[in-house]
Motif scaffolding. Structure first.
Motif, short mmCIF file in Angstrom:
data_model
loop_
_atom_site.label_atom_id
_atom_site.label_comp_id
_atom_site.label_asym_id
_atom_site.label_seq_id
_atom_site.Cartn_x
_atom_site.Cartn_y
_atom_site.Cartn_z
N CYS A 38 -1.81 -0.26 -3.60
CA CYS A 38 -2.67 -0.75 -4.69
C CYS A 38 -3.73 -1.71 -4.16
CB CYS A 38 -1.84 -1.45 -5.76
SG CYS A 38 -0.75 -0.38 -6.71
N GLN A 39 -3.31 -2.57 -3.24
CA GLN A 39 -4.23 -3.57 -2.68
C GLN A 39 -5.29 -2.94 -1.79
OE1 GLN A 39 -1.30 -6.12 -0.89
NE2 GLN A 39 -0.80 -7.15 -2.82
N GLN A 40 -5.04 -1.67 -1.37
CA GLN A 40 -6.05 -0.93 -0.61
C GLN A 40 -6.95 -0.09 -1.52
OE1 GLN A 40 -4.65 0.99 3.17
NE2 GLN A 40 -2.64 0.25 2.52
N GLY A 41 -6.77 -0.24 -2.81
CA GLY A 41 -7.62 0.49 -3.76
C GLY A 41 -7.04 1.79 -4.25
N ASP A 75 -8.77 7.51 2.34
CA ASP A 75 -10.22 7.60 2.51
C ASP A 75 -10.84 8.64 1.59
OD1 ASP A 75 -10.03 5.66 4.46
OD2 ASP A 75 -10.10 7.07 6.14
N LYS A 114 -4.88 4.06 -6.64
CA LYS A 114 -4.28 4.01 -7.97
C LYS A 114 -2.83 4.47 -7.86
CE LYS A 114 -8.54 5.22 -10.47
NZ LYS A 114 -9.14 6.24 -11.37
N CYS A 165 -4.36 9.67 -9.59
CA CYS A 165 -3.41 8.57 -9.41
C CYS A 165 -2.20 9.05 -8.63
CB CYS A 165 -2.99 8.07 -10.79
SG CYS A 165 -1.97 6.59 -10.75
N GLU A 178 -9.65 9.50 -1.24
CA GLU A 178 -9.25 9.18 -2.61
C GLU A 178 -8.40 10.30 -3.22
OE1 GLU A 178 -12.75 8.14 -4.80
OE2 GLU A 178 -12.97 6.22 -3.78
#
Length: 225
Positions: A69-72, A44, A74, A124, A46
Motif C-alpha cells: 500500500c505504501q508503494q502505491g 510498475d 491498491k 486492486c 499497475e
C-alpha cells in the motif's frame, strides 16, 4: 471468549486492543523480506495481484501487504463475514488496509464475484488466507486458482516465520508474534493461470500453490536458525 465478543462494544474494544498490538509489532520487530523484487514488474505496470498466504501466518502477511500500500498498490484483504471477521475488518481499517467481506465456506460465489469486480474494475490486489476460514490447514483451496484464471492476476505466495511467538491450539495452529521478534518474510515465484485450463490442470495449480507455500514456510523457519 466468543460470548464476550458478541456485543458491539466488546468487539470494538477487542479491535482497538488488537490494532494497538499489531502496531507495536510493526514498530519493534526486525523484518527481513526476500523475493519481493519479483513483484516490481507488476507494481510498475499497475497490475493487480493475488497475495496468498496461510491463515496461521496472516499477521505479517498483512504487514507485507501494508508495505505494498505504501508503494502505491491498491490492496484489499478478504475477511470472513463472521463475528470474528468484524474484528479483523476493524483492525485492518485501523492499519489503513482495505477489506472485502466474504468466505468460500459461506458466500463463495458472491465472494468470487466481488473479488473479480474489484480486480478488474478497480485494478486492486486482493489478499487472502487460502486455507481459511475453516481449513484443512495448509491446503490451498481452489478459489484462488479460479480467481487467477478469471482475472488474469498472478498468484503471489507469501510466507513468514518469527523467532518469538505464542502458538495457539486452533485448527490452523495460529501463532501470535511477540514484540522484538525477528521475522522472515519470503515471497514465492508468481503463479500465472491461463484462461483456458482443464479441471485437471486447475487441480495441479492448486497443488503447486500448496507445495510452494509449505516449502517457503519451511525455508522461512530455517532462516531463523
Amino acid at each position: 471468549m466468543k460470548l464476550f465478543l458478541k456485543t458491539v462494544t466488546m468487539q470494538k474494544m477487542a479491535a482497538v486492543l488488537v490494532g494497538t498490538y499489531v502496531k507495536l509489532l510493526l514498530k519493534t520487530c526486525k523484518v527481513h523480506i526476500k523475493g519481493a523484487e519479483q513483484l516490481q514488474p507488476y507494481i510498475d505496470a499497475e497490475r493487480a495481484m493475488l497475495p496468498c498466504y496461510w491463515h496461521q501466518q496472516m499477521t505479517f502477511a498483512i504487514q507485507f501487504m501494508l508495505g505494498l500500500c505504501q508503494q502505491g498498490v491498491k490492496v484489499r484483504v478478504l475477511v470472513s463475514p463472521s463475528k470474528d471477521g468484524d474484528i479483523g475488518d476493524a483492525v485492518l481499517q485501523q492499519l489503513g488496509v482495505g477489506v472485502l467481506r466474504g468466505s468460500a465456506h459461506r458466500t463463495g460465489a458472491l465472494a468470487l464475484r466481488d473479488i473479480y469486480l474489484t480486480i478488474s474494475k478497480e485494478k486492486c490486489s486482493v489478499g487472502a488466507a487460502v486455507d481459511g476460514p475453516l481449513g484443512p490447514a495448509r491446503e490451498a483451496k481452489v478459489g484462488a486458482i479460479t480467481l487467477a484464471q478469471l482475472s488474469g492476476a498472478p498468484i503471489i505466495p507469501i510466507t513468514n516465520a518469527c523467532s518469538h511467538k505464542i502458538q495457539f491450539n486452533s485448527w490452523d495452529s495460529f501463532f501470535l508474534p511477540l514484540p522484538f521478534s525477528t521475522v522472515n518474510i519470503l515471497i514465492g515465484e508468481p503463479i500465472v493461470v491461463e484462461k483456458r485450463v482443464s479441471a485437471e490442470q486447475i487441480a495441479e495449480f492448486q497443488q503447486q500453490l500448496t507445495d510452494q507455500l509449505n516449502q517457503l514456510s519451511l525455508q522461512s523457519e530455517q532462516l531463523l536458525n
